[in-house]
Design a protein around this motif. Sequence first.
Motif, mmCIF file in Angstrom:
data_model
loop_
_atom_site.group_PDB
_atom_site.id
_atom_site.type_symbol
_atom_site.label_atom_id
_atom_site.label_comp_id
_atom_site.label_asym_id
_atom_site.label_seq_id
_atom_site.Cartn_x
_atom_site.Cartn_y
_atom_site.Cartn_z
ATOM 1 N N ARG A 38 0.829 -1.210 0.000
ATOM 2 C CA ARG A 38 0.000 0.000 0.000
ATOM 3 C C ARG A 38 0.864 1.261 0.000
ATOM 4 N NH1 ARG A 38 -5.521 -0.726 1.894
ATOM 5 N NH2 ARG A 38 -5.872 -2.916 2.269
ATOM 6 N N VAL A 77 0.534 1.052 11.120
ATOM 7 C CA VAL A 77 0.343 1.968 9.994
ATOM 8 C C VAL A 77 1.662 2.563 9.508
ATOM 9 C CG1 VAL A 77 -2.049 2.507 10.560
ATOM 10 C CG2 VAL A 77 -0.198 3.905 11.531
ATOM 11 N N THR A 96 4.963 3.802 5.474
ATOM 12 C CA THR A 96 3.814 4.421 6.129
ATOM 13 C C THR A 96 2.604 4.268 5.226
ATOM 14 O OG1 THR A 96 5.275 6.055 7.144
ATOM 15 C CG2 THR A 96 2.921 6.541 7.172
ATOM 16 N N HIS A 97 1.513 3.840 5.806
ATOM 17 C CA HIS A 97 0.260 3.708 5.045
ATOM 18 C C HIS A 97 -0.097 5.071 4.450
ATOM 19 C CE1 HIS A 97 -3.957 3.099 4.137
ATOM 20 N NE2 HIS A 97 -3.740 1.786 4.262
ATOM 21 N N PRO A 98 -0.548 5.114 3.206
ATOM 22 C CA PRO A 98 -0.864 6.401 2.560
ATOM 23 C C PRO A 98 -1.839 7.266 3.354
ATOM 24 C CG PRO A 98 -1.019 4.607 0.964
ATOM 25 C CD PRO A 98 -0.757 3.980 2.304
ATOM 26 N N ASP A 99 -2.800 6.657 4.030
ATOM 27 C CA ASP A 99 -3.775 7.431 4.797
ATOM 28 C C ASP A 99 -3.174 8.061 6.053
ATOM 29 O OD1 ASP A 99 -5.638 6.639 2.918
ATOM 30 O OD2 ASP A 99 -6.554 5.108 4.207
ATOM 31 N N TRP A 100 -1.964 7.655 6.428
ATOM 32 C CA TRP A 100 -1.330 8.125 7.658
ATOM 33 C C TRP A 100 -0.077 8.953 7.403
ATOM 34 C CZ3 TRP A 100 -3.304 7.524 12.525
ATOM 35 C CH2 TRP A 100 -4.457 6.713 12.612
ATOM 36 N N LYS A 101 0.237 9.221 6.145
ATOM 37 C CA LYS A 101 1.425 10.022 5.828
ATOM 38 C C LYS A 101 1.262 11.454 6.333
ATOM 39 C CE LYS A 101 3.093 7.457 1.865
ATOM 40 N NZ LYS A 101 4.451 7.121 2.203
ATOM 41 N N ARG A 103 2.010 12.625 9.300
ATOM 42 C CA ARG A 103 1.657 12.754 10.727
ATOM 43 C C ARG A 103 2.850 12.486 11.650
ATOM 44 N NH1 ARG A 103 -4.408 10.185 11.075
ATOM 45 N NH2 ARG A 103 -5.060 10.866 9.021
#
Length: 146
Positions: A38, A77, A96-101, A103
């Motif tokens: 991912r 994540v 890092t999961h794309p939805d959590w980049k 942070r």
Amino acid sequence: MNRSIYVRAPGPLPDLPPNTTRPINDQDDAALADLMERAYAGTVDEDLGGNNDGAVEIADWRRHAAQHSSFVAAGLVAASLISLQDNEFWLGYVITHPDWKGRGLGTAVVAASLRTLDAPVFAAVTDGNTSSERLLERLGFTPVQR
């Protein structure tokens, strides 16, 4: 694809929020493989070593893993996977999961890894991977010639 080599000597690191990271364990491999696929999809590193299979990459990492220095962010994540090759520590993967980049989780897991090592740590970054270059520079890595 060209890659640049970075190194970081032992030294001070940023403080981490409590309970942000934990050491990797053997049961994390399937989740790490999925996270890798991912995280790299659509990026300059999408080919995952030429095989597009996160499970193969994680199994390959395990052959040289410095598991005691590899960490994941809560919820799996983000991850920092450290390898030991030829008596040198290498930051093998930061994922890092794309939805959590964006942070700070990549920084948190790498900082957690670095805290466990009292030795130089090397990293190879694909040219054009500016987010990884910025992360390394933020943590005190510098480019080297090898």
